[in-house]
Motif scaffolding. Structure first.
Motif, PDB file in Angstrom:
ATOM      1  N   VAL A   3      23.198  39.809  17.590  1.00 31.06           N
ATOM      2  CA  VAL A   3      23.787  40.672  18.621  1.00 31.06           C
ATOM      3  C   VAL A   3      25.240  40.985  18.268  1.00 31.06           C
ATOM      4  O   VAL A   3      25.675  42.145  18.360  1.00 31.06           O
ATOM      5  CB  VAL A   3      23.693  40.007  20.017  1.00 31.06           C
ATOM      6  CG1 VAL A   3      24.448  40.810  21.054  1.00 31.06           C
ATOM      7  CG2 VAL A   3      22.243  39.832  20.411  1.00 31.06           C
ATOM      8  N   ALA A   4      25.995  39.992  17.854  1.00 33.39           N
ATOM      9  CA  ALA A   4      27.388  40.213  17.481  1.00 33.39           C
ATOM     10  C   ALA A   4      27.485  41.157  16.291  1.00 33.39           C
ATOM     11  O   ALA A   4      28.350  42.048  16.261  1.00 33.39           O
ATOM     12  CB  ALA A   4      28.059  38.880  17.154  1.00 33.39           C
ATOM     13  N   ASP A   5      26.611  41.000  15.316  1.00 33.20           N
ATOM     14  CA  ASP A   5      26.625  41.885  14.155  1.00 33.20           C
ATOM     15  C   ASP A   5      26.307  43.318  14.559  1.00 33.20           C
ATOM     16  O   ASP A   5      26.957  44.264  14.099  1.00 33.20           O
ATOM     17  CB  ASP A   5      25.635  41.391  13.102  1.00 33.20           C
ATOM     18  CG  ASP A   5      25.802  42.113  11.782  1.00 33.20           C
ATOM     19  OD1 ASP A   5      26.931  42.546  11.460  1.00 33.20           O
ATOM     20  OD2 ASP A   5      24.798  42.252  11.063  1.00 33.20           O
ATOM     21  N   ALA A   6      25.331  43.499  15.429  1.00 28.97           N
ATOM     22  CA  ALA A   6      24.992  44.839  15.901  1.00 28.97           C
ATOM     23  C   ALA A   6      26.154  45.467  16.668  1.00 28.97           C
ATOM     24  O   ALA A   6      26.440  46.656  16.513  1.00 28.97           O
ATOM     25  CB  ALA A   6      23.740  44.787  16.779  1.00 28.97           C
ATOM     26  N   VAL A   7      26.851  44.667  17.461  1.00 32.08           N
ATOM     27  CA  VAL A   7      28.018  45.172  18.190  1.00 32.08           C
ATOM     28  C   VAL A   7      29.104  45.605  17.223  1.00 32.08           C
ATOM     29  O   VAL A   7      29.719  46.671  17.383  1.00 32.08           O
ATOM     30  CB  VAL A   7      28.541  44.104  19.179  1.00 32.08           C
ATOM     31  CG1 VAL A   7      29.919  44.485  19.717  1.00 32.08           C
ATOM     32  CG2 VAL A   7      27.566  43.913  20.306  1.00 32.08           C
ATOM     33  N   PHE A   8      29.338  44.823  16.175  1.00 30.28           N
ATOM     34  CA  PHE A   8      30.360  45.180  15.201  1.00 30.28           C
ATOM     35  C   PHE A   8      29.982  46.431  14.402  1.00 30.28           C
ATOM     36  O   PHE A   8      30.846  47.222  14.037  1.00 30.28           O
ATOM     37  CB  PHE A   8      30.662  44.014  14.258  1.00 30.28           C
ATOM     38  CG  PHE A   8      31.560  42.991  14.880  1.00 30.28           C
ATOM     39  CD1 PHE A   8      32.851  43.305  15.254  1.00 30.28           C
ATOM     40  CD2 PHE A   8      31.104  41.715  15.111  1.00 30.28           C
ATOM     41  CE1 PHE A   8      33.684  42.365  15.839  1.00 30.28           C
ATOM     42  CE2 PHE A   8      31.922  40.766  15.694  1.00 30.28           C
ATOM     43  CZ  PHE A   8      33.224  41.086  16.063  1.00 30.28           C
ATOM     44  N   ILE A   9      28.712  46.619  14.155  1.00 23.76           N
ATOM     45  CA  ILE A   9      28.270  47.836  13.461  1.00 23.76           C
ATOM     46  C   ILE A   9      28.519  49.052  14.347  1.00 23.76           C
ATOM     47  O   ILE A   9      29.003  50.090  13.871  1.00 23.76           O
ATOM     48  CB  ILE A   9      26.793  47.722  13.048  1.00 23.76           C
ATOM     49  CG1 ILE A   9      26.622  46.665  11.958  1.00 23.76           C
ATOM     50  CG2 ILE A   9      26.270  49.071  12.551  1.00 23.76           C
ATOM     51  CD1 ILE A   9      25.180  46.324  11.643  1.00 23.76           C
ATOM     52  N   VAL A  10      28.235  48.943  15.630  1.00 20.78           N
ATOM     53  CA  VAL A  10      28.503  50.048  16.558  1.00 20.78           C
ATOM     54  C   VAL A  10      30.012  50.303  16.645  1.00 20.78           C
ATOM     55  O   VAL A  10      30.453  51.464  16.672  1.00 20.78           O
ATOM     56  CB  VAL A  10      27.896  49.754  17.946  1.00 20.78           C
ATOM     57  CG1 VAL A  10      28.354  50.762  18.979  1.00 20.78           C
ATOM     58  CG2 VAL A  10      26.379  49.727  17.840  1.00 20.78           C
TER      59      VAL A  10
END
Length: 102
Positions: A3-10
């Motif tokens: 989830v944190a990685d997906a947030v950082f990609i966004v």
């Protein structure tokens, strides 16, 4: 962590969009448009957008949808994709600033 990685990609997408808007507004000739459709467009779209943003986001989204954690081989692929995306963005931006004598 997925989830944190997906947030950082966004957040990376938002930062790139803000950079594009700022670069085009601050300079005559819309320099970021040259990256989108010019000589460096292949490296930008395939390298940065494809390898650095879309592929990692798709992998993270699939892991979140399946509610599973990644195997170490998938994590290694994600790391390489993000590095390729970052290198592509750096390559494109540095080459955009290089002016050749005509």
């Amino acid at each position: 962590l997925a989830v944190a990685d997906a947030v950082f990609i966004v957040l990376e997408v938002l930062a790139a969009a803000a950079f594009a808007a700022t670069a085009n507004a601050a300079s005559a000739g819309r320099p970021f448009d040259a990256l989108l459709a010019g000589d460096q467009s292949c490296a930008f779209w395939l390298g940065f957008v494809g390898c650095g943003i879309l592929a990692p986001l798709a992998i993270e989204a699939s892991a979140l949808a399946a509610r599973r954690s990644h195997r170490s081989s998938v994590v290694a692929v994600l790391a390489v994709l993000v590095l390729v995306g970052g290198l592509s963005l750096r390559f494109v931006l540095v080459n955009a600033g290089v002016q050749t004598a005509v």
